[in-house]
Design a protein around this motif. Structure first.
Motif, PDB file in Angstrom:
ATOM      1  N   PRO A  58       0.808  -1.230   0.000  1.00 32.42           N
ATOM      2  CA  PRO A  58       0.000   0.000   0.000  1.00 32.42           C
ATOM      3  C   PRO A  58       0.835   1.271   0.000  1.00 32.42           C
ATOM      4  N   GLU A  59       1.965   1.260   0.725  1.00 34.20           N
ATOM      5  CA  GLU A  59       2.862   2.408   0.748  1.00 34.20           C
ATOM      6  C   GLU A  59       4.290   1.920   0.558  1.00 34.20           C
ATOM      7  N   VAL A  60       5.041   2.682  -0.218  1.00 32.57           N
ATOM      8  CA  VAL A  60       6.445   2.326  -0.423  1.00 32.57           C
ATOM      9  C   VAL A  60       7.289   3.095   0.593  1.00 32.57           C
ATOM     10  N   THR A  61       8.037   2.352   1.410  1.00 34.96           N
ATOM     11  CA  THR A  61       8.949   2.955   2.378  1.00 34.96           C
ATOM     12  C   THR A  61      10.377   2.765   1.885  1.00 34.96           C
ATOM     13  N   LYS A  62      11.337   3.356   2.616  1.00 37.21           N
ATOM     14  CA  LYS A  62      12.743   3.149   2.263  1.00 37.21           C
ATOM     15  C   LYS A  62      13.085   1.659   2.290  1.00 37.21           C
ATOM     16  N   ARG A  63      12.562   0.949   3.284  1.00 35.72           N
ATOM     17  CA  ARG A  63      12.828  -0.485   3.440  1.00 35.72           C
ATOM     18  C   ARG A  63      12.302  -1.258   2.229  1.00 35.72           C
ATOM     19  N   ILE A  64      11.076  -0.973   1.823  1.00 33.74           N
ATOM     20  CA  ILE A  64      10.471  -1.675   0.685  1.00 33.74           C
ATOM     21  C   ILE A  64      11.202  -1.310  -0.606  1.00 33.74           C
ATOM     22  N   ALA A  65      11.580  -0.043  -0.754  1.00 30.92           N
ATOM     23  CA  ALA A  65      12.309   0.379  -1.959  1.00 30.92           C
ATOM     24  C   ALA A  65      13.632  -0.365  -2.085  1.00 30.92           C
ATOM     25  N   LEU A  66      14.378  -0.462  -0.987  1.00 30.79           N
ATOM     26  CA  LEU A  66      15.650  -1.194  -1.018  1.00 30.79           C
ATOM     27  C   LEU A  66      15.419  -2.674  -1.293  1.00 30.79           C
ATOM     28  N   SER A  67      14.376  -3.231  -0.712  1.00 28.60           N
ATOM     29  CA  SER A  67      14.055  -4.633  -0.939  1.00 28.60           C
ATOM     30  C   SER A  67      13.672  -4.876  -2.401  1.00 28.60           C
ATOM     31  N   LEU A 105       7.811   7.152   1.405  1.00 31.31           N
ATOM     32  CA  LEU A 105       8.291   7.990   0.306  1.00 31.31           C
ATOM     33  C   LEU A 105       7.191   8.951  -0.145  1.00 31.31           C
ATOM     34  N   PRO A 106       7.563  10.123  -0.695  1.00 33.17           N
ATOM     35  CA  PRO A 106       6.548  11.037  -1.230  1.00 33.17           C
ATOM     36  C   PRO A 106       5.781  10.354  -2.372  1.00 33.17           C
ATOM     37  N   PRO A 107       4.553  10.766  -2.626  1.00 33.68           N
ATOM     38  CA  PRO A 107       3.724  10.106  -3.652  1.00 33.68           C
ATOM     39  C   PRO A 107       4.379  10.035  -5.035  1.00 33.68           C
ATOM     40  N   ASP A 108       5.064  11.107  -5.448  1.00 30.06           N
ATOM     41  CA  ASP A 108       5.686  11.075  -6.783  1.00 30.06           C
ATOM     42  C   ASP A 108       6.803  10.032  -6.858  1.00 30.06           C
ATOM     43  N   LEU A 109       7.561   9.880  -5.786  1.00 30.22           N
ATOM     44  CA  LEU A 109       8.641   8.889  -5.750  1.00 30.22           C
ATOM     45  C   LEU A 109       8.067   7.474  -5.639  1.00 30.22           C
ATOM     46  N   GLN A 110       6.977   7.318  -4.888  1.00 32.17           N
ATOM     47  CA  GLN A 110       6.305   6.014  -4.829  1.00 32.17           C
ATOM     48  C   GLN A 110       5.825   5.611  -6.216  1.00 32.17           C
ATOM     49  N   GLN A 111       5.296   6.572  -6.965  1.00 28.97           N
ATOM     50  CA  GLN A 111       4.806   6.295  -8.320  1.00 28.97           C
ATOM     51  C   GLN A 111       5.952   5.855  -9.233  1.00 28.97           C
ATOM     52  N   LYS A 112       7.116   6.486  -9.105  1.00 30.37           N
ATOM     53  CA  LYS A 112       8.277   6.087  -9.913  1.00 30.37           C
ATOM     54  C   LYS A 112       8.704   4.654  -9.597  1.00 30.37           C
ATOM     55  N   TRP A 113       8.716   4.298  -8.310  1.00 30.20           N
ATOM     56  CA  TRP A 113       9.081   2.936  -7.918  1.00 30.20           C
ATOM     57  C   TRP A 113       8.090   1.924  -8.470  1.00 30.20           C
ATOM     58  N   ARG A 114       6.796   2.264  -8.410  1.00 27.60           N
ATOM     59  CA  ARG A 114       5.768   1.342  -8.929  1.00 27.60           C
ATOM     60  C   ARG A 114       5.878   1.200 -10.449  1.00 27.60           C
ATOM     61  N   GLU A 115       6.180   2.293 -11.139  1.00 26.95           N
ATOM     62  CA  GLU A 115       6.367   2.215 -12.598  1.00 26.95           C
ATOM     63  C   GLU A 115       7.555   1.323 -12.934  1.00 26.95           C
ATOM     64  N   TRP A 116       8.641   1.479 -12.184  1.00 23.46           N
ATOM     65  CA  TRP A 116       9.808   0.634 -12.433  1.00 23.46           C
ATOM     66  C   TRP A 116       9.458  -0.836 -12.194  1.00 23.46           C
ATOM     67  N   ALA A 117       8.781  -1.124 -11.091  1.00 24.76           N
ATOM     68  CA  ALA A 117       8.420  -2.510 -10.775  1.00 24.76           C
ATOM     69  C   ALA A 117       7.464  -3.081 -11.813  1.00 24.76           C
ATOM     70  N   SER A 118       6.510  -2.286 -12.260  1.00 24.81           N
ATOM     71  CA  SER A 118       5.559  -2.801 -13.252  1.00 24.81           C
ATOM     72  C   SER A 118       6.238  -3.029 -14.610  1.00 24.81           C
ATOM     73  N   SER A 119       7.330  -2.321 -14.874  1.00 20.78           N
ATOM     74  CA  SER A 119       8.049  -2.555 -16.132  1.00 20.78           C
ATOM     75  C   SER A 119       8.710  -3.934 -16.154  1.00 20.78           C
ATOM     76  N   ALA A 120       8.844  -4.556 -14.981  1.00 18.59           N
ATOM     77  CA  ALA A 120       9.418  -5.905 -14.912  1.00 18.59           C
ATOM     78  C   ALA A 120       8.515  -6.930 -15.582  1.00 18.59           C
ATOM     79  N   GLU A 121       7.213  -6.651 -15.641  1.00 12.97           N
ATOM     80  CA  GLU A 121       6.291  -7.579 -16.292  1.00 12.97           C
ATOM     81  C   GLU A 121       6.663  -7.787 -17.756  1.00 12.97           C
TER      82      GLU A 121
END
Length: 189
Positions: A58-67, A105-121
């Motif tokens: 639901p939310e991307v934290t520093k821990r989740i981003a590093l993971s 993480l701020p919403p814009d940075l969370q969105q960037k992380w989610r876009e990167w992860a979804s590009s893995a598909e």
């Protein structure tokens, strides 16, 4: 030391058929030095299952981003053009987000992380042949390097020299420019 070898794997069907059933390993994907190897297609591939699960948090934290960043093990650099995006996002995360490991993480940075992860598909079916060149054929190595103000990369390809041209990726390595060097490195124009 007379011990019986068991669970033998091979991409050669003749070798597998010559073994007793109890000595064979099942033909499926396996890990070789941390890289997933598909014996059926004789290819290396990357695993994105952990990354895709973490992207649904639901939310991307520093821990989740590093993971997320470290969930795709790629020692050969097969996905380095894709993985450099995560390295740059990780650098941006450390610059912008203050606080502990559970800092959201701020919403814009969370969105960037989610876009990167979804590009893995799109890379789930990405496979690289294990056999890079026939042993009896001469071959050439081609090295390529490139850089920008944010990252640099070196890639090695193998070209088999025979009737038809066959070029395969051997390995790649990408690095990002350290923060203390940004603006201090001169780039020729």
């Amino acid at each position: 030391a007379k011990f019986q070898l068991r669970k033998i794997r091979s991409n050669c069907l003749d070798v597998i058929q010559s073994l007793a059933e109890s000595d064979r390993a099942s033909l499926q994907e396996s890990k070789i030095l941390g890289t997933i190897y598909d014996e059926n297609t004789d290819t290396f591939c990357l695993s994105f299952s952990t990354l895709l699960k973490q992207a649904k948090a639901p939310e991307v934290t520093k821990r989740i981003a590093l993971s997320m960043h470290s969930s795709v093990f790629d020692p050969l650099g097969l996905g380095s053009p894709w993985h450099v995006w995560a390295k740059l996002l990780m650098q941006e995360t450390w610059l912008t987000v203050k606080g502990g490991w559970n800092a959201v993480l701020p919403p814009d940075l969370q969105q960037k992380w989610r876009e990167w992860a979804s590009s893995a598909e799109a890379m789930v079916d990405f496979k690289v042949p294990r056999s890079i060149a026939p042993c009896e054929e001469p071959y050439r190595l081609h090295y390529f390097c490139d850089s920008s103000g944010k990252a640099f990369d070196a890639t090695v390809y193998v070209q088999a020299i025979h009737d038809h041209t066959q070029v395969n990726l051997l390995c790649s390595k990408v690095k990002i420019i350290p923060l203390n060097m940004v603006g201090k490195i001169s780039m020729p124009r």
